[in-house]
Scaffold this active site. Structure first.
Site, short mmCIF file in Angstrom:
data_model
loop_
_atom_site.label_atom_id
_atom_site.label_comp_id
_atom_site.label_asym_id
_atom_site.label_seq_id
_atom_site.Cartn_x
_atom_site.Cartn_y
_atom_site.Cartn_z
N GLY A 171 43.82 41.54 28.29
CA GLY A 171 43.40 41.79 29.68
C GLY A 171 44.28 41.05 30.64
O GLY A 171 45.33 40.51 30.25
N ASN A 172 43.89 41.02 31.89
CA ASN A 172 44.66 40.25 32.88
C ASN A 172 43.71 39.66 33.91
O ASN A 172 42.50 39.89 33.87
CB ASN A 172 45.74 41.13 33.52
CG ASN A 172 45.14 42.31 34.25
OD1 ASN A 172 44.50 42.15 35.27
ND2 ASN A 172 45.33 43.50 33.70
N ARG A 173 44.27 38.90 34.84
CA ARG A 173 43.45 38.07 35.74
C ARG A 173 43.00 38.78 37.01
O ARG A 173 42.44 38.14 37.89
CB ARG A 173 44.25 36.82 36.13
CG ARG A 173 44.43 35.85 34.98
CD ARG A 173 45.50 34.82 35.30
NE ARG A 173 45.19 34.04 36.49
CZ ARG A 173 46.09 33.34 37.17
NH1 ARG A 173 47.35 33.33 36.80
NH2 ARG A 173 45.74 32.65 38.23
N SER A 174 43.25 40.05 37.13
CA SER A 174 42.88 40.74 38.38
C SER A 174 41.36 40.74 38.58
O SER A 174 40.61 41.14 37.68
CB SER A 174 43.41 42.16 38.36
OG SER A 174 43.03 42.81 39.53
N ALA A 238 45.21 46.42 38.27
CA ALA A 238 46.27 45.97 37.37
C ALA A 238 46.00 46.57 36.00
O ALA A 238 45.25 45.99 35.20
CB ALA A 238 46.28 44.45 37.31
#
Ligand code: CTP
Length: 367
Positions: A171-174, A238
């Site tokens: 995943g990512n931090r968005s 994102a």
């Protein structure tokens, strides 16, 4: 200023206790203060919420038989109505003609929401959500036009997740904050708004159609569906650039010999590029986001210009993420690049303020 009838719903004692102010309904209370003239003259905005069919009719015809309707006649500021009534009353030709008249004189009449009405029926006529009324009021006070009225805008928000097994994902931090701020701003400017939200845990913006997704593939499908009749599409999400080549149904176990598993990745399709390729002529206006850092080869802007050309969108909102800025923060600072060669520097401000600047640029490019 409650009307006499409204006190059947919420009484004087409640209004006085909650506001800490005396409640006045008629023109002949406290005449020495000439309230029926003074209040309208000194107001910055008069908001009638809920506005009944009766109040709309009285306002359209200039009747003034209580403090509220007197105030409507003396007000020199913007006047806004948030209607609430049964669908039949809203659709009645008399009401529609009154709404037309009020709008033609510059009054703002919000569209009622669709939903449960008093009684068991549902339909159009429900009071718009308080947050939506508030946002519209703030916009009026800031001199904002409803320049997206009649438009459908689609915004993606958040960050996608690509599952390796039932419990682990890439995943990512968005956070989705910028996407939700864009949606809120578009609602306030009168748009019909669809948000495709990837794993966003924030409160849903009022008046927005939110479609929840998890993976990039689902985000892609929903964006293509929503973009069909869109006037503008903003890819603020994102999406994960890569996903595991395979999803393992059972949780991946540690092995006795301590050898870590290899994860093979495959690149995800670029949704922004696909949306640009799928559009007919210049519609919809398509906006991308880019998180950039400068390096030995090029500056942030040079990288961003190259990305804008690669993606083929109309506008690119460029965030400099060098120093851990942006992610999850309440404020944002950006540069907006146009495919037409324009460059606008947006100062550090709230994500809401940045959203309005982005919509300003979109509005200029509509049609
Ligand atoms: N985007 C997309 N589909 C993807 C990846 C990104 O639509 N699979 C969109 C994002 O929503 C955003 C823009 O493309 O609007 C960002 O471009 P991207 O190439 O992902 O930027 P970076 O992650 O900064 O990429 P790079 O590593 O190539 O600089």
């Amino acid at each position: 200023m409650p009307t006499e009838s409204s006190l059947n719903f919420v009484g004087t004692a409640t209004w006085e206790a909650l506001s800490g102010k005396p409640v006045q309904v008629g023109v002949f209370d406290n005449v020495d203060q000439v309230a029926h003239v003074r209040i309208g003259q000194s107001a910055d905005l008069v908001l009638v919420a809920p506005a009944t069919a009766n109040v709309l009719a009285k306002a359209a015809h200039g009747l003034a038989d209580d403090l509220l309707t007197n105030t409507l006649l003396t007000a020199r500021c913007p006047v806004m109505f948030a209607p609430a009534m049964h669908t039949e009353m809203w659709e009645n030709h008399a009401t529609q003609a009154n709404v037309e008249t009020l709008r033609s004189r510059g009054c703002i009449v919000l569209e009622p929401a669709v939903g449960r009405l008093t009684g068991v029926d549902t339909g159009k006529g429900r009071l718009p959500a308080p947050a939506e009324i508030y946002a519209a009021a703030i916009n009026v006070l800031e001199g904002r036009e409803r320049d997206l009225a009649g438009r459908h805008v689609v915004v993606s928000a958040g960050g996608t997740r690509e599952y390796l097994d039932p419990v682990r994902y890439l995943g990512n931090r968005s956070s989705g904050r910028q996407g939700f701020a864009l949606a809120e701003a578009a609602v306030a400017r009168g748009a019909r708004v669809t948000v495709v939200a990837a794993n966003v845990s924030l409160a849903r913006p009022a008046g927005v159609d939110v479609v929840d997704v998890v993976s990039t593939e689902k985000l892609r499908q929903q964006m293509h569906l929503a973009a069909v009749d869109a006037d503008a599409v903003v890819m603020a999400a994102a999406p994960a650039d890569f996903r595991p080549t395979e999803f393992v149904d059972a949780k991946i176990k540690k092995t006795a010999d301590g050898v870590a598993p290899q994860i093979h990745l495959v690149e995800n399709p670029d949704i922004l590029v696909e949306l640009v390729a799928a559009r007919t002529s210049r519609s919809p206006v398509i906006v991308g986001f880019a998180a950039e850092t400068g390096d030995a080869h090029a500056t942030v802007i040079e990288h961003a210009r190259a990305k804008l050309a690669r993606k083929g969108c109309d506008l690119l909102v460029v965030n400099d993420v060098s120093a851990g800025k942006v992610f999850g923060r309440e404020d944002n600072e950006a540069v907006l690049l146009g495919a037409d060669g324009t460059l606008e520097q947006f100062p550090l401000g709230s994500k809401s303020a940045l959203s309005h600047l982005i919509w300003d640029a979109v509005v200029q490019r509509l049609d």
